[in-house]
Design an enzyme around this catalytic site. Structure first.
Site, PDB file in Angstrom:
ATOM      1  N   CYS A  93       0.814  -1.218   0.000  1.00 26.16           N
ATOM      2  CA  CYS A  93       0.000   0.000   0.000  1.00 26.16           C
ATOM      3  C   CYS A  93       0.843   1.262   0.000  1.00 26.16           C
ATOM      4  O   CYS A  93       0.442   2.285  -0.551  1.00 26.16           O
ATOM      5  CB  CYS A  93      -0.948  -0.007   1.201  1.00 26.16           C
ATOM      6  SG  CYS A  93      -2.275  -1.223   1.053  1.00 26.16           S
ATOM      7  N   CYS A  96      12.717   3.917  -6.561  1.00 24.88           N
ATOM      8  CA  CYS A  96      11.342   4.346  -6.299  1.00 24.88           C
ATOM      9  C   CYS A  96      11.111   4.215  -4.804  1.00 24.88           C
ATOM     10  O   CYS A  96      12.055   4.371  -4.014  1.00 24.88           O
ATOM     11  CB  CYS A  96      10.347   3.536  -7.118  1.00 24.88           C
ATOM     12  SG  CYS A  96      10.348   1.767  -6.753  1.00 24.88           S
TER      13      CYS A  96
END
Length: 408
Positions: free
Chosen positions: A201, A364
């Site tokens: 998430c 990332c």
């Protein structure tokens, strides 16, 4: 298997209700499938909630409000401000505090009838059976595959029923696993995904109300199992698409024998990846040592630190690219990185921006998007007959920040 299953109540009724308890649980008592007998079963039940986060928050609140007698809460994390968008059991005042303590305080305020047992630790193959054995049922609100498989195995070994849920962006799913009556989590996902191949998430995002929907549904399944009410989702998986508001139920059958003993997660012959016979999952960079193992695509945190120091001295030349979105870069950034969002790699615009740089390191949040960018860049380099060294940061900026905190 796959058809609705009617099961006997999990827990024997507890003592007679007091007048105050009759008043508190009056709306439960009026439901024919619950009544006083069902309420006394809830009062006698011991439920272990793994995680006090997005799924755990609504589940814990509704189990407590319903009068479950003992709630164990397992979580080794602390409350962060980014949690509050979905982890509704916590408030601003709890930021920085252990989630177990914050959740326990909220439960005590909501229903002093409930006994709360806090476990401020991480569930592992070493402690899972002991933790699970003290409870009648386990509700899994964890967010890592390793924890899910370890918990599933512990529940199979102990014969404890296991309510599971999972969410991502607008999608949710949940089920009830019980090795003595039907399939387990390993029947749903026989082989775990390779580390870093599926975003969590934090990487992919989730709409805050979705865990409220799924977590509440998980709490309801737990109550059904405890009371023997209705037909719990044993041998079935229910999915929810929040964007179009549709629910679907999928039959699930047992595909392998239930686990009978605990082993560390990542064993090749059980989990389908890892060095055969080594018991270790492959391609998992160690942020502490910077080791890449056998994965030639990644750099570790310490290795990147050394590369940046060498670049600062003028001894090395490379480009460090952040492929996240601009708002993510505002929250945290590795010094000396350049922001080039993943969308520009998908469109091809990034390739012109990189020019002829001989060495590129991508990163990332957790490693999933940078792995995609790495593949796109290598494909473009191959088409252009360009010999460029390209890697990405294992574990992303999450691993980087964790490494920084360990050295402070």
């Amino acid at each position: 298997m796959g058809e609705p299953v009617k099961l006997p109540p999990l827990v024997e009724p507890g003592p007679a209700l007091t007048l105050e308890q009759v008043q508190r649980y009056a709306r439960n008592l009026r439901v024919p499938a619950i009544g006083e007998d069902g309420q006394r079963r809830l009062r006698a039940a011991r439920v272990l909630c793994l995680g006090a986060g997005g799924l755990g928050s609504p589940a814990i609140l509704y189990l407590a409000a319903a009068g479950v007698g003992t709630l164990g809460i397992v979580d080794d994390d602390r409350v962060e401000i980014s949690n509050l968008q979905r982890q509704v059991i916590h408030g601003n005042a709890a930021v920085g505090e252990p989630k177990v303590g914050s959740a326990a305080a909220r439960v005590r305020d909501l229903n002093p009838d409930v006994r709360v047992v806090g476990h401020t630790e991480r569930l592992t193959a070493a402690n899972a059976v002991e933790l699970v054995s003290g409870y009648d049922l386990v509700l899994d609100g964890s967010d890592t595959f390793e924890t899910r498989y370890v918990l599933s195995d512990a529940c199979s070994v102990t014969g404890v029923p296991h309510v599971w849920g999972s969410i991502l962006r607008f999608d949710g799913q949940f089920s009830v696993f019980w090795s003595t009556h039907g399939p387990t989590y390993r029947d749903l996902h026989p082989v775990p995904p390779a580390p870093g191949s599926v975003p969590n998430c934090a990487e992919a995002g989730v709409l805050g109300a979705l865990p409220g929907v799924i977590g509440s549904a998980m709490a309801l399944e737990a109550m059904k199992v405890i009371m023997g009410a209705g037909e719990p989702l044993v041998g079935r998986v229910t999915t929810y698409d929040a964007l179009d508001g549709t629910w679907a139920t999928i039959p699930l059958v047992r595909s392998q024998p239930p686990v009978s003993s605990m082993h560390p997660f990542g064993v090749f012959d059980r989990d389908g990846y890892g060095a055969e016979g080594s018991g270790a999952a492959c391609a998992v960079p160690d942020p502490e040592s910077g080791s890449e193992g056998e994965d030639l695509d990644t750099v570790g945190v310490l290795e990147l630190q050394e590369m940046l120091a060498a670049r600062e001295r003028g001894d090395r030349d490379f480009v460090l690219i952040d492929v996240r979105e601009p708002w993510e870069n505002q929250l945290s950034a590795i010094p000396g990185s350049v922001l080039v969002p993943l969308g520009e790699f998908r469109s091809g615009a990034a390739f012109d921006r990189l020019g002829e740089a001989a060495e590129v390191v991508l990163h990332c949040q957790g490693g999933v998007r940078s792995a995609e960018a790495l593949g796109l860049l290598r494909n473009d380099d191959a088409e252009a007959h360009r010999n460029r060294r390209v890697k990405h940061l294992g574990g992303g900026i999450t691993a980087w920040l964790d490494g920084q905190s360990r050295t402070v």
